[in-house]
Design a protein around this motif. Structure first.
Motif, PDB file in Angstrom:
ATOM      1  N   GLU A  46       1.041  -1.446   0.229  1.00 12.32           N
ATOM      2  CA  GLU A  46       0.055  -0.385  -0.350  1.00 12.32           C
ATOM      3  C   GLU A  46       0.749   1.212   0.260  1.00 12.32           C
ATOM      4  OE1 GLU A  46      -2.817   0.851   3.414  1.00 12.32           O
ATOM      5  OE2 GLU A  46      -0.431  -0.552   4.923  1.00 12.32           O
ATOM      6  N   PHE A  47       0.236   2.054  -0.457  1.00 15.46           N
ATOM      7  CA  PHE A  47       0.852   3.420  -0.692  1.00 15.46           C
ATOM      8  C   PHE A  47       0.857   4.301   0.590  1.00 15.46           C
ATOM      9  CE2 PHE A  47      -0.088   8.261  -0.977  1.00 15.46           C
ATOM     10  CZ  PHE A  47       1.585   8.349  -1.709  1.00 15.46           C
ATOM     11  N   VAL A  48       2.078   4.603   0.950  1.00 18.90           N
ATOM     12  CA  VAL A  48       1.554   5.704   1.972  1.00 18.90           C
ATOM     13  C   VAL A  48       2.649   7.535   1.743  1.00 18.90           C
ATOM     14  CG1 VAL A  48       3.872   5.958   4.419  1.00 18.90           C
ATOM     15  CG2 VAL A  48       2.708   3.678   3.397  1.00 18.90           C
ATOM     16  N   ALA A  49       2.758   7.465   1.595  1.00  9.73           N
ATOM     17  CA  ALA A  49       3.159   8.971   0.820  1.00  9.73           C
ATOM     18  C   ALA A  49       4.270   9.444   0.013  1.00  9.73           C
ATOM     19  CB  ALA A  49       4.171   9.807   2.804  1.00  9.73           C
ATOM     20  N   SER A  50       4.277  10.292  -0.405  1.00  4.10           N
ATOM     21  CA  SER A  50       5.021  10.774  -1.359  1.00  4.10           C
ATOM     22  C   SER A  50       5.583  11.919  -1.863  1.00  4.10           C
ATOM     23  CB  SER A  50       4.593  10.041  -2.851  1.00  4.10           C
ATOM     24  OG  SER A  50       3.270  11.167  -3.135  1.00  4.10           O
ATOM     25  N   ILE A  51       6.650  12.687  -2.497  1.00  5.61           N
ATOM     26  CA  ILE A  51       6.497  14.314  -2.244  1.00  5.61           C
ATOM     27  C   ILE A  51       7.189  14.100  -3.841  1.00  5.61           C
ATOM     28  CG2 ILE A  51       9.198  13.495  -1.131  1.00  5.61           C
ATOM     29  CD1 ILE A  51       9.135  16.747   0.054  1.00  5.61           C
ATOM     30  N   ASN A  52       6.737  15.153  -4.473  1.00  2.78           N
ATOM     31  CA  ASN A  52       7.619  16.152  -5.984  1.00  2.78           C
ATOM     32  C   ASN A  52       9.009  16.354  -5.695  1.00  2.78           C
ATOM     33  OD1 ASN A  52       7.777  18.502  -7.375  1.00  2.78           O
ATOM     34  ND2 ASN A  52       6.779  16.465  -8.958  1.00  2.78           N
ATOM     35  N   TRP A  53       9.922  16.102  -6.547  1.00  3.97           N
ATOM     36  CA  TRP A  53      11.039  16.106  -6.206  1.00  3.97           C
ATOM     37  C   TRP A  53      11.180  17.761  -6.641  1.00  3.97           C
ATOM     38  CZ3 TRP A  53      14.421  13.758  -3.078  1.00  3.97           C
ATOM     39  CH2 TRP A  53      15.762  14.273  -2.690  1.00  3.97           C
ATOM     40  N   ASN A  54      10.891  18.085  -7.634  1.00  2.00           N
ATOM     41  CA  ASN A  54      10.847  19.816  -7.253  1.00  2.00           C
ATOM     42  C   ASN A  54       9.791  21.089  -6.498  1.00  2.00           C
ATOM     43  OD1 ASN A  54      13.160  19.909  -8.735  1.00  2.00           O
ATOM     44  ND2 ASN A  54      11.574  19.561 -11.089  1.00  2.00           N
ATOM     45  N   TYR A  55       8.336  20.801  -6.274  1.00  2.92           N
ATOM     46  CA  TYR A  55       8.044  21.134  -5.664  1.00  2.92           C
ATOM     47  C   TYR A  55       7.577  21.365  -5.055  1.00  2.92           C
ATOM     48  CZ  TYR A  55       6.709  22.239 -11.087  1.00  2.92           C
ATOM     49  OH  TYR A  55       7.207  22.918 -12.477  1.00  2.92           O
ATOM     50  N   GLU A  56       7.919  19.647  -3.942  1.00  3.46           N
ATOM     51  CA  GLU A  56       8.081  19.454  -2.940  1.00  3.46           C
ATOM     52  C   GLU A  56       6.095  19.446  -2.506  1.00  3.46           C
ATOM     53  OE1 GLU A  56      10.620  22.180   0.185  1.00  3.46           O
ATOM     54  OE2 GLU A  56      10.542  20.485   1.453  1.00  3.46           O
ATOM     55  N   ARG A  57       5.287  19.288  -3.341  1.00  2.81           N
ATOM     56  CA  ARG A  57       3.849  18.453  -2.529  1.00  2.81           C
ATOM     57  C   ARG A  57       3.510  17.298  -2.498  1.00  2.81           C
ATOM     58  NH1 ARG A  57      -1.233  19.418  -6.879  1.00  2.81           N
ATOM     59  NH2 ARG A  57      -2.411  18.690  -5.062  1.00  2.81           N
ATOM     60  N   THR A  58       3.115  17.509  -0.784  1.00  3.25           N
ATOM     61  CA  THR A  58       2.615  15.777  -0.445  1.00  3.25           C
ATOM     62  C   THR A  58       1.666  15.343  -0.893  1.00  3.25           C
ATOM     63  OG1 THR A  58       3.467  17.249   1.578  1.00  3.25           O
ATOM     64  CG2 THR A  58       4.904  16.626   0.956  1.00  3.25           C
ATOM     65  N   TYR A  59       1.625  14.076  -0.341  1.00  4.63           N
ATOM     66  CA  TYR A  59       0.134  13.714  -0.391  1.00  4.63           C
ATOM     67  C   TYR A  59       0.911  12.073   0.672  1.00  4.63           C
ATOM     68  CZ  TYR A  59      -0.593  15.072  -4.876  1.00  4.63           C
ATOM     69  OH  TYR A  59      -0.551  16.015  -6.258  1.00  4.63           O
ATOM     70  N   TYR A  60      -0.399  11.609   1.402  1.00  3.05           N
ATOM     71  CA  TYR A  60      -0.483  10.920   2.478  1.00  3.05           C
ATOM     72  C   TYR A  60      -1.333   9.862   2.599  1.00  3.05           C
ATOM     73  CZ  TYR A  60       2.868  13.688   4.891  1.00  3.05           C
ATOM     74  OH  TYR A  60       4.490  14.714   4.606  1.00  3.05           O
ATOM     75  N   ALA A  61      -1.470   8.700   2.583  1.00  2.00           N
ATOM     76  CA  ALA A  61      -2.294   7.554   2.967  1.00  2.00           C
ATOM     77  C   ALA A  61      -3.407   8.007   3.761  1.00  2.00           C
ATOM     78  CB  ALA A  61      -1.898   6.569   2.798  1.00  2.00           C
ATOM     79  N   ASP A  62      -4.903   8.122   3.897  1.00  2.00           N
ATOM     80  CA  ASP A  62      -5.726   8.117   5.083  1.00  2.00           C
ATOM     81  C   ASP A  62      -4.832   7.850   7.048  1.00  2.00           C
ATOM     82  OD1 ASP A  62      -8.481   8.286   3.346  1.00  2.00           O
ATOM     83  OD2 ASP A  62      -6.892   9.710   3.478  1.00  2.00           O
ATOM     84  N   SER A  63      -4.684   6.824   6.130  1.00  2.00           N
ATOM     85  CA  SER A  63      -4.122   5.779   7.685  1.00  2.00           C
ATOM     86  C   SER A  63      -3.380   6.692   8.127  1.00  2.00           C
ATOM     87  CB  SER A  63      -3.754   4.660   7.192  1.00  2.00           C
ATOM     88  OG  SER A  63      -2.773   4.485   6.504  1.00  2.00           O
ATOM     89  N   VAL A  64      -2.258   7.766   7.511  1.00  2.00           N
ATOM     90  CA  VAL A  64      -1.236   8.037   7.936  1.00  2.00           C
ATOM     91  C   VAL A  64      -1.245   9.265   8.645  1.00  2.00           C
ATOM     92  CG1 VAL A  64       0.511   5.825   6.754  1.00  2.00           C
ATOM     93  CG2 VAL A  64       0.246   7.601   6.495  1.00  2.00           C
ATOM     94  N   LYS A  65      -1.879   9.971   7.971  1.00  2.00           N
ATOM     95  CA  LYS A  65      -2.915  11.404   7.736  1.00  2.00           C
ATOM     96  C   LYS A  65      -1.887  12.216   9.288  1.00  2.00           C
ATOM     97  CE  LYS A  65      -4.103  12.655   4.401  1.00  2.00           C
ATOM     98  NZ  LYS A  65      -5.845  13.083   3.414  1.00  2.00           N
ATOM     99  N   GLY A  66      -1.263  13.180   9.226  1.00  2.00           N
ATOM    100  CA  GLY A  66      -0.915  13.399  10.767  1.00  2.00           C
ATOM    101  C   GLY A  66      -0.533  12.978  11.641  1.00  2.00           C
ATOM    102  N   ARG A  67      -0.176  11.697  11.474  1.00  2.00           N
ATOM    103  CA  ARG A  67       1.226  10.928  12.131  1.00  2.00           C
ATOM    104  C   ARG A  67       2.309  10.679  11.178  1.00  2.00           C
ATOM    105  NH1 ARG A  67       0.919   5.951  12.981  1.00  2.00           N
ATOM    106  NH2 ARG A  67      -0.903   5.562  11.159  1.00  2.00           N
ATOM    107  N   PHE A  68       2.345  10.558   9.688  1.00  2.00           N
ATOM    108  CA  PHE A  68       3.783  10.561   9.206  1.00  2.00           C
ATOM    109  C   PHE A  68       4.344  11.403   8.346  1.00  2.00           C
ATOM    110  CE2 PHE A  68       3.433   5.650   8.651  1.00  2.00           C
ATOM    111  CZ  PHE A  68       3.496   5.777   9.509  1.00  2.00           C
ATOM    112  N   THR A  69       4.951  12.430   8.665  1.00  2.00           N
ATOM    113  CA  THR A  69       6.241  13.805   7.605  1.00  2.00           C
ATOM    114  C   THR A  69       6.982  12.659   6.637  1.00  2.00           C
ATOM    115  OG1 THR A  69       5.387  15.279   9.171  1.00  2.00           O
ATOM    116  CG2 THR A  69       6.536  15.844   7.377  1.00  2.00           C
ATOM    117  N   ILE A  70       6.890  13.231   5.227  1.00  2.00           N
ATOM    118  CA  ILE A  70       8.020  13.320   4.073  1.00  2.00           C
ATOM    119  C   ILE A  70       8.254  14.451   3.935  1.00  2.00           C
ATOM    120  CG2 ILE A  70       6.223  13.469   2.051  1.00  2.00           C
ATOM    121  CD1 ILE A  70       8.201  10.798   0.579  1.00  2.00           C
TER     122      ILE A  70
END
Length: 118
Positions: A46-70
């Protein structure tokens, strides 16, 4: 061409924190996305989190949002996953992956084990 090496996993108790690292080499990071996935026993990857290298836009799975930071360190070509308030459900092998933005993930690391006990 691209090598990804994860580190930072371990055995912790529920409520503890871990910081995973993914060191990349062998490429230029322009227009790339980096992400974290996990694979737990008896479950699909399952997907956990991602980050765009240049723009630093982040995405998180609902299960980890608020607890994990990329986050990223451009100078060291390294991506981090700060995991707080860990739960037993977070137990899995965590994989770092990368690919051209919008084209999917094509390079994967070997994974690092995270085990959270009650």
């Amino acid at each position: 061409q691209v090598q990804l090496v994860e580190s930072g996993g371990g055995l912790v108790q529920a409520g503890d924190s871990l910081r995973l690292s993914c060191a990349a080499s062998g490429r230029t990071f322009s227009s790339y996305t980096m992400g974290w996935f996990r694979h737990a026993p008896g479950k699909d990857r399952e997907f956990v989190a991602s980050i765009n290298w240049n723009y630093e836009r982040t995405y998180y799975a609902d299960s980890v949002k608020g607890r994990f930071t990329i986050s990223r360190d451009n100078a060291k070509n390294t991506v981090f996953l700060q995991m707080n308030s860990l739960k037993p459900e977070d137990t899995a092998i965590y994989y770092c992956a990368t690919g051209v933005q919008g084209k999917g993930y094509t390079y994967w690391g070997q994974g690092t084990q995270v085990t959270v006990s009650s």
